[in-house]
Design an enzyme around this catalytic site. Structure first.
Site, PDB file in Angstrom:
ATOM      1  CB  SER A 139      -8.923 -15.941 -18.311  1.00 47.83           C
ATOM      2  OG  SER A 139      -8.423 -15.130 -17.078  1.00 47.83           O
ATOM      3  CE1 TYR A 152      -6.445 -19.571 -14.789  1.00 50.07           C
ATOM      4  CE2 TYR A 152      -6.307 -17.694 -15.223  1.00 50.07           C
ATOM      5  CZ  TYR A 152      -7.357 -18.541 -15.031  1.00 50.07           C
ATOM      6  OH  TYR A 152      -8.400 -18.398 -15.043  1.00 50.07           O
TER       7      TYR A 152
END
Ligand code: NAP
Length: 242
Positions: A139, A152
């Site tokens: 990401s 995350y």
């Protein structure tokens, strides 16, 4: 026919990657955690595109689930040539309210799963003559961090380190790369308010959010890019320039 395992391919990016691989001539193992009907529909489209599909419900954060996924694919297709570690979850919580259990769960699903599936697939990848590859879906938050989802962001950073480590570990037989998507319109990003979306959009030079097919394009490129390994491909509309 060469074959691919795509984790978390019932929805979103994984679905688009599975369908792109089918269009490119790959048999596909479609994996899901709870969306069995959606996964079955993805497999139907894979078959409509002339390829074989198996559907495997498995929590890939569990080593046994990951092994079952890979073994089912290998039994059905006679081997596994490419793995896309895409399954992932996120959660928006500031550190003050974040429990150790929540932190562990994100790491389990986003990082341990990639280790589990890659490890289970290694013997098949080593035996492949299709320039085998592993692609891990990281990401943009691996680079930027994210205050409201530190676990995350940390999990996605770990995936880039895992990618580089495995690229060296498995060379020259198996290439290992990562994709770092920016904001892609899927269920994962559907909870943004209009104000949040406008603010995010203002930071994206191309002026629009990404679509799952943009990430499928990147996954197809890395599958075929015989001189690329250990790399992280940023697919974010130029967001990191800002
Ligand atoms: P999504 O629409 O929420 O889909 C997530 C997929 O992962 C679903 O197929 C889900 O299966 C599967 N999954 C979740 N936990 C699993 C588990 N334990 N075992 C097996 N499968 C599991 O998410 P997405 O937006 O497509 O994201 C896909 C990947 O891209 C994730 O790793 C995410 O972190 C990453 N990413 C997304 C964006 C974005 O903007 N969307 C940006 C950067 C990175 P079920 O359908 O059965 O629940």
């Amino acid at each position: 026919m060469p074959a691919a395992v795509v984790t978390g391919s019932s929805r979103g990016l994984g679905r688009a990657i599975a369908l792109r691989f089918a269009s490119d001539g790959y048999d596909v193992a479609v994996n899901y955690h709870s969306s069995d009907e959606a996964a079955a529909q993805v497999a139907d489209v894979v078959r409509e595109r002339g390829q074989e599909a198996v559907v495997v419900g498995a929590d890939v954060s569990d080593p046994d689930g990951a092994s079952r996924l890979v073994e089912t694919a290998a039994d059905a297709f006679g081997g596994v040539d490419h793995v896309v570690n895409n399954a992932g979850i996120d959660q928006h919580v500031y550190t003050e309210s974040l429990s150790p259990g929540d932190f562990d769960r994100i790491m389990d699903v986003n990082v341990n799963s990639a280790f589990n599936v890659t490890k289970a697939a290694l013997p098949y990848l080593e035996a492949s003559d299709d320039d085998p590859s592993v692609t891990n879906v990281s990401s943009i938050l691996a680079h930027t961090g994210a205050p409201v989802e530190c676990h995350y962001a940390a999990s996605k950073g770990a995936l880039i380190s895992l990618t580089r480590s495995h690229a060296g570990d498995f060379a020259p037989e198996i290439r290992v790369n990562a994709i770092a998507p920016g904001h892609i319109e899927t269920d994962m990003t559907a909870d943004r308010t209009p104000e949040e979306k406008a603010e995010e959009l203002a930071g994206i030079p191309v002026g629009h959010f990404g679509q799952p097919e943009d990430i499928a394009e990147a996954a197809a490129y890395l599958r075929d890019a015989t001189f690329v390994t250990g790399e992280t491909l940023n697919v974010n509309g130029g967001e990191r320039m800002g």
